[in-house]
Design an enzyme around this catalytic site. Structure first.
Site, PDB file in Angstrom:
ATOM      1  N   LEU A  14     -16.457 -55.601 109.177  1.00 57.91           N
ATOM      2  CA  LEU A  14     -16.251 -54.204 108.769  1.00 57.91           C
ATOM      3  C   LEU A  14     -15.243 -54.086 107.636  1.00 57.91           C
ATOM      4  CD1 LEU A  14     -16.181 -52.358 112.231  1.00 57.91           C
ATOM      5  CD2 LEU A  14     -18.145 -52.984 110.805  1.00 57.91           C
ATOM      6  N   HIS A  29     -17.602 -49.098 106.064  1.00 54.28           N
ATOM      7  CA  HIS A  29     -18.016 -48.887 107.461  1.00 54.28           C
ATOM      8  C   HIS A  29     -17.083 -47.890 108.146  1.00 54.28           C
ATOM      9  CE1 HIS A  29     -19.355 -53.232 106.780  1.00 54.28           C
ATOM     10  NE2 HIS A  29     -20.483 -52.567 106.921  1.00 54.28           N
ATOM     11  N   GLN A  83     -33.886 -59.646 110.259  1.00 49.45           N
ATOM     12  CA  GLN A  83     -33.912 -59.036 108.926  1.00 49.45           C
ATOM     13  C   GLN A  83     -33.462 -60.008 107.842  1.00 49.45           C
ATOM     14  OE1 GLN A  83     -30.993 -55.965 110.231  1.00 49.45           O
ATOM     15  NE2 GLN A  83     -30.131 -56.182 108.181  1.00 49.45           N
ATOM     16  N   GLY A 138     -25.060 -45.823 105.257  1.00 48.15           N
ATOM     17  CA  GLY A 138     -24.496 -45.791 103.915  1.00 48.15           C
ATOM     18  C   GLY A 138     -25.595 -45.691 102.876  1.00 48.15           C
ATOM     19  N   SER A 169     -19.670 -56.481 102.748  1.00 51.79           N
ATOM     20  CA  SER A 169     -19.184 -57.651 103.503  1.00 51.79           C
ATOM     21  C   SER A 169     -19.390 -58.923 102.705  1.00 51.79           C
ATOM     22  CB  SER A 169     -19.932 -57.759 104.830  1.00 51.79           C
ATOM     23  OG  SER A 169     -19.868 -56.542 105.531  1.00 51.79           O
ATOM     24  N   ARG A 170     -20.372 -58.901 101.790  1.00 50.64           N
ATOM     25  CA  ARG A 170     -20.690 -60.123 101.039  1.00 50.64           C
ATOM     26  C   ARG A 170     -19.765 -60.326  99.837  1.00 50.64           C
ATOM     27  NH1 ARG A 170     -26.374 -58.638 102.662  1.00 50.64           N
ATOM     28  NH2 ARG A 170     -27.095 -60.376 103.931  1.00 50.64           N
TER      29      ARG A 170
END
Ligand code: AMP
Length: 293
Positions: free
Chosen positions: A34, A38, A62, A148, A187-188
């Site tokens: 997070l 987020h 996914q 988002g 997050s990446r």
């Protein structure tokens, strides 16, 4: 804050909510790791509901075979701290084997909105997303779920699913939180090297430039060819800076159809310029939603 590990635990917790509370539940599905983006979804949920549920589940279905499932960042303790700070009532964090029993065999495929943009580059991705989100919605039974707009196509696919299948929930799209230099929080982003991190905001800058040109009617003729020239030039500049661009395109909401743009931009219609590009090994996506004004 309660931590629920299995669909059965979640179901029992949900059924025990007092009637008044049970009517207004906000839900924020995530894959963890997070960040303030987020947290902003959790805050929006908290402002509207006395009970918010957060799910943390790195959904294997996914991810494609060559994607970063195994390497996806997991920051459980820090995630719980953020959840506590945002007054989350329950965190649902199942193990894949509990969420998808070995005989799991039902999937949801939205087939219109999921076709362009990320669709061809991530086969099966939106099917995985739609399936996991529908199951999560069935378990949590929220009145509202918060997503988002950074993942615009995902949000539009899920809106379409909810409408097509009459899922009794309201989806809310929330603005993209950005770093001070414009890079969309993700997050990446932690995978980026210092040099890549410095270049990463160029992606959003190109999107801004295109939206500005179209809004100001700057292109000689914002017909399909004028538009193509704009996006081709942007892709070229990004490639020169070391991005490997998968797509950078203008599309019309809500179905992400290729637009037939006229000058000036037609009133009452909404467009987005969206892009996905690799910087080194990190895949960045971003978009900018715009209309005539
Ligand atoms: P993720 O766990 O990163 O797949 O994202 C979980 C939810 O957070 C999705 O609805 C995302 O669109 C949303 N989200 C991710 N990054 C941001 C951001 N920078 N600003 C706002 N929402 C975001």
């Amino acid at each position: 804050m309660i931590i629920l590990r299995t669909p059965q635990e979640l179901r029992r917790w949900r059924e025990a909510l007092p009637t008044e509370t049970a009517r207004s539940v906000g839900f924020v599905p995530t894959m963890g790791a997070l960040h303030p983006g987020h947290a902003s979804l959790l805050r929006t949920s908290r402002s509207a509901h006395s009970t918010s549920v957060l799910s943390i589940f790195v959904n294997p279905t996914q991810f494609g075979p060559n994607e970063d499932l195994a390497a996806y960042p997991r920051t459980w303790d820090a995630d719980l701290e953020i959840a506590r700070a945002e007054d989350v009532a329950a965190v649902f964090a199942p193990q894949p084997g509990d969420f998808y029993p070995p005989d799991f065999s039902t999937h949801v495929a939205e087939e219109l909105v999921s076709s362009p943009l990320c669709g061809p580059f991530r086969p099966g991705h939106f099917r995985g997303v739609a399936t996991v989100v529908l199951k999560l919605l069935n378990l949590v039974q929220p009145s509202h779920a918060y997503f988002g707009l950074k993942d615009l196509q995902q949000y539009l696919v899920l809106q379409k699913m909810v409408r097509d299948l009459a899922v009794p929930v309201t989806l809310v799209g929330c603005p993209t939180l950005r770093e001070p230099d414009g890079l969309a929080m993700s997050s990446r982003n932690r995978y980026l090297s210092p040099e890549e991190r410095e270049k990463a905001p160029l992606l959003y800058r190109e999107l801004q430039q295109i939206a500005r040109s179209l809004r100001d009617g700057e292109t000689q003729a914002p017909n399909p060819r004028g538009l193509e020239a704009l996006t081709t030039a942007a892709r070229g500049r990004l490639s020169q800076q070391g991005f490997s661009v998968q797509y950078l395109e203008v599309r019309e909401l809500p179905h992400l159809a290729a637009p037939d743009l006229a000058t000036p931009l037609p009133e009452g219609r909404t467009f987005a310029v969206a892009a996905a590009a690799y910087l080194g090994k990190t895949r960045l996506i971003d978009n900018l939603i715009f209309g005539p004004n």
